[in-house]
Design a protein around this motif. Sequence first.
Motif, PDB file in Angstrom:
ATOM      1  N   LEU A  75       0.829  -1.202   0.000  1.00  0.00           N
ATOM      2  CA  LEU A  75       0.000   0.000   0.000  1.00  0.00           C
ATOM      3  C   LEU A  75       0.865   1.254   0.000  1.00  0.00           C
ATOM      4  N   GLN A  76       0.572   2.169  -0.930  1.00  0.00           N
ATOM      5  CA  GLN A  76       1.261   3.446  -1.004  1.00  0.00           C
ATOM      6  C   GLN A  76       0.545   4.463  -0.104  1.00  0.00           C
ATOM      7  N   THR A  77       1.216   5.615   0.117  1.00  0.00           N
ATOM      8  CA  THR A  77       0.640   6.645   0.989  1.00  0.00           C
ATOM      9  C   THR A  77      -0.713   7.122   0.481  1.00  0.00           C
ATOM     10  N   ARG A  78      -0.823   7.392  -0.818  1.00  0.00           N
ATOM     11  CA  ARG A  78      -2.080   7.894  -1.374  1.00  0.00           C
ATOM     12  C   ARG A  78      -3.186   6.866  -1.236  1.00  0.00           C
ATOM     13  N   GLN A  79      -2.827   5.576  -1.353  1.00  0.00           N
ATOM     14  CA  GLN A  79      -3.828   4.524  -1.200  1.00  0.00           C
ATOM     15  C   GLN A  79      -4.262   4.396   0.258  1.00  0.00           C
ATOM     16  N   LEU A  80      -3.299   4.504   1.178  1.00  0.00           N
ATOM     17  CA  LEU A  80      -3.625   4.398   2.595  1.00  0.00           C
ATOM     18  C   LEU A  80      -4.524   5.555   3.026  1.00  0.00           C
ATOM     19  N   THR A  81      -4.249   6.740   2.493  1.00  0.00           N
ATOM     20  CA  THR A  81      -5.084   7.898   2.803  1.00  0.00           C
ATOM     21  C   THR A  81      -6.507   7.691   2.296  1.00  0.00           C
ATOM     22  N   MET A  82      -6.630   7.183   1.079  1.00  0.00           N
ATOM     23  CA  MET A  82      -7.950   6.958   0.511  1.00  0.00           C
ATOM     24  C   MET A  82      -8.698   5.829   1.217  1.00  0.00           C
ATOM     25  N   THR A  92     -16.273  -9.090  -1.230  1.00  0.00           N
ATOM     26  CA  THR A  92     -15.506 -10.136  -0.545  1.00  0.00           C
ATOM     27  C   THR A  92     -14.427 -10.665  -1.480  1.00  0.00           C
ATOM     28  N   GLY A  93     -14.787 -10.826  -2.753  1.00  0.00           N
ATOM     29  CA  GLY A  93     -13.811 -11.262  -3.747  1.00  0.00           C
ATOM     30  C   GLY A  93     -12.669 -10.271  -3.905  1.00  0.00           C
ATOM     31  N   VAL A  94     -12.987  -8.970  -3.886  1.00  0.00           N
ATOM     32  CA  VAL A  94     -11.952  -7.939  -3.988  1.00  0.00           C
ATOM     33  C   VAL A  94     -10.983  -8.048  -2.814  1.00  0.00           C
ATOM     34  N   ASN A  95     -11.505  -8.288  -1.629  1.00  0.00           N
ATOM     35  CA  ASN A  95     -10.661  -8.381  -0.440  1.00  0.00           C
ATOM     36  C   ASN A  95      -9.849  -9.665  -0.388  1.00  0.00           C
ATOM     37  N   LEU A  96     -10.244 -10.650  -1.174  1.00  0.00           N
ATOM     38  CA  LEU A  96      -9.473 -11.884  -1.242  1.00  0.00           C
ATOM     39  C   LEU A  96      -8.333 -11.785  -2.255  1.00  0.00           C
ATOM     40  N   ALA A  97      -8.301 -10.698  -3.026  1.00  0.00           N
ATOM     41  CA  ALA A  97      -7.230 -10.483  -3.991  1.00  0.00           C
ATOM     42  C   ALA A  97      -6.008  -9.908  -3.281  1.00  0.00           C
ATOM     43  N   GLN A  98      -4.951  -9.634  -4.027  1.00  0.00           N
ATOM     44  CA  GLN A  98      -3.745  -9.049  -3.448  1.00  0.00           C
ATOM     45  C   GLN A  98      -4.060  -7.683  -2.858  1.00  0.00           C
ATOM     46  N   VAL A  99      -3.358  -7.346  -1.789  1.00  0.00           N
ATOM     47  CA  VAL A  99      -3.623  -6.077  -1.124  1.00  0.00           C
ATOM     48  C   VAL A  99      -3.324  -4.901  -2.051  1.00  0.00           C
ATOM     49  N   VAL A 159       4.126   0.192   2.259  1.00  0.00           N
ATOM     50  CA  VAL A 159       5.479   0.011   1.732  1.00  0.00           C
ATOM     51  C   VAL A 159       6.512   0.567   2.704  1.00  0.00           C
ATOM     52  N   HIS A 160       6.303   1.799   3.196  1.00  0.00           N
ATOM     53  CA  HIS A 160       7.174   2.408   4.196  1.00  0.00           C
ATOM     54  C   HIS A 160       6.285   2.769   5.388  1.00  0.00           C
ATOM     55  N   PRO A 161       6.049   1.821   6.302  1.00  0.00           N
ATOM     56  CA  PRO A 161       5.026   1.958   7.337  1.00  0.00           C
ATOM     57  C   PRO A 161       5.047   3.259   8.128  1.00  0.00           C
TER      58      PRO A 161
END
Length: 459
Positions: free
Chosen positions: A17-24, A141-148, A231-233
Amino acid sequence: MVATTQEQSASPLRQGLQTRQLTMIALGGVIGAGLFVGSGTAIKTAGPGVLLVYLVTGGLVILVMRMLAELAVAAPATGSFAVYATRELGHWAGLAVGWLYAYHWCVTIAFEAIAGAAITQQLLPGIPSWAAALLFMAALTGVNLAQVRSFGRFEFWFALIKVAAIVAFILIGLVAIVGLLPGVPAPGLSNLTGHGGFLPNGWSPLLLTTLVVFFSYFGTELATVAAGEAVHPAETVRRSMRSVAWRILLFYAGSIFVVVMLLPWNATAVTASPYAAVLERLGIPGAAFIMDLIVLTAVLSCLNSGIYSSSRMLFAMARQGEGSKALARTSRSGVPYVAVCAASVGGFLAVLANYFLPTAVVFNFLLNSSGSVAVVIYLVIAVTQIRGRRRAEAAGESLTVRMWGFPYLSWFVVAALTIVLLGMAVAPDKRDKLLLTCAVTAVAVAAGLIVQARRKGAK
């Protein structure tokens, strides 16, 4: 703190997860039906003065998020405040708050599934609400079972749609307020001072609406729950928490300001859909249809984030030995698939209930059963931060992010949250929710104490 970091580094979850994704993701968890629909009930109860509730509550949430950021940046971990509560207060506290959080989001998942199905039935009357809810639950549920990483991209664009919609709503509203919208006279202060005044029902309704507003704001903490997959916690959490706080306050308080300025608080359309009512009053073509699509997007985004956050909390609890070991199992792509399925159970049960019961019955039951868990969790975060800061200072540890005005603002947050709970105790229409929350909390704490006692006995 070192132990926590080492445990996190050994986590089988993938950091994608990137910063912009984590924010969203954090924004996605907050901006749902609670803002677009639930705000109507708050406005109807408190009048234009509800703006004060959104401002004060938003400010309080920002303080809680600053406290959580101090903890999370120092030791990013999937499970966030539950992990920190275990470290600072004991296993009983971590287990209790972790399961309370998972419970709250499982209820919210069901709540959003039913809300999305109801909106879909309005748009497409031929589709039964239970069928729409089943479709949404299966797809997300399927979306959440995919890669993060895929989940992060999906949620980024999902949340961006509703954020853009709110920004557009605020801009159009401000243009109308100053009288620059063709064919729409400037309202002035008529809707604020008229119709009974700024506080038509007095001060007491402001406290009564606080729970509704808290429920709407809850979800900002998602950025820290997802920290273990960033990625950079530390840096990612620090940036996302700093930006999410003021954005949430701007979106909520800004859009509510537009609503109460352009629409009489006692208008019939306020309770149903205040945002659609404002757009219709401004003569926006197809306003109701546009808002239905936006609300549906918001609901599905919140549902998606709910499955994610609940599953990660269940995973973290299992990793700490505070839940079934099966919940800690991950797929080859690093997804806790058992936890994802467990988090989705509430939504699928809601689909089943919705098939046999009227939508309104299920919808109201889910909303009431959620109670005031959000306030309890924020209270635990505040106490954990106070204990954590004192321990860090005693150990001579340096903190990158610090809570403002410690310890005074920290204790102010504890006092304010306690007052909210006490206010619910004296309000007849909120007392049942508080009692339900107390019962659920008591069960969680008792389970935590039993598990802690067994651990000590085993040693």
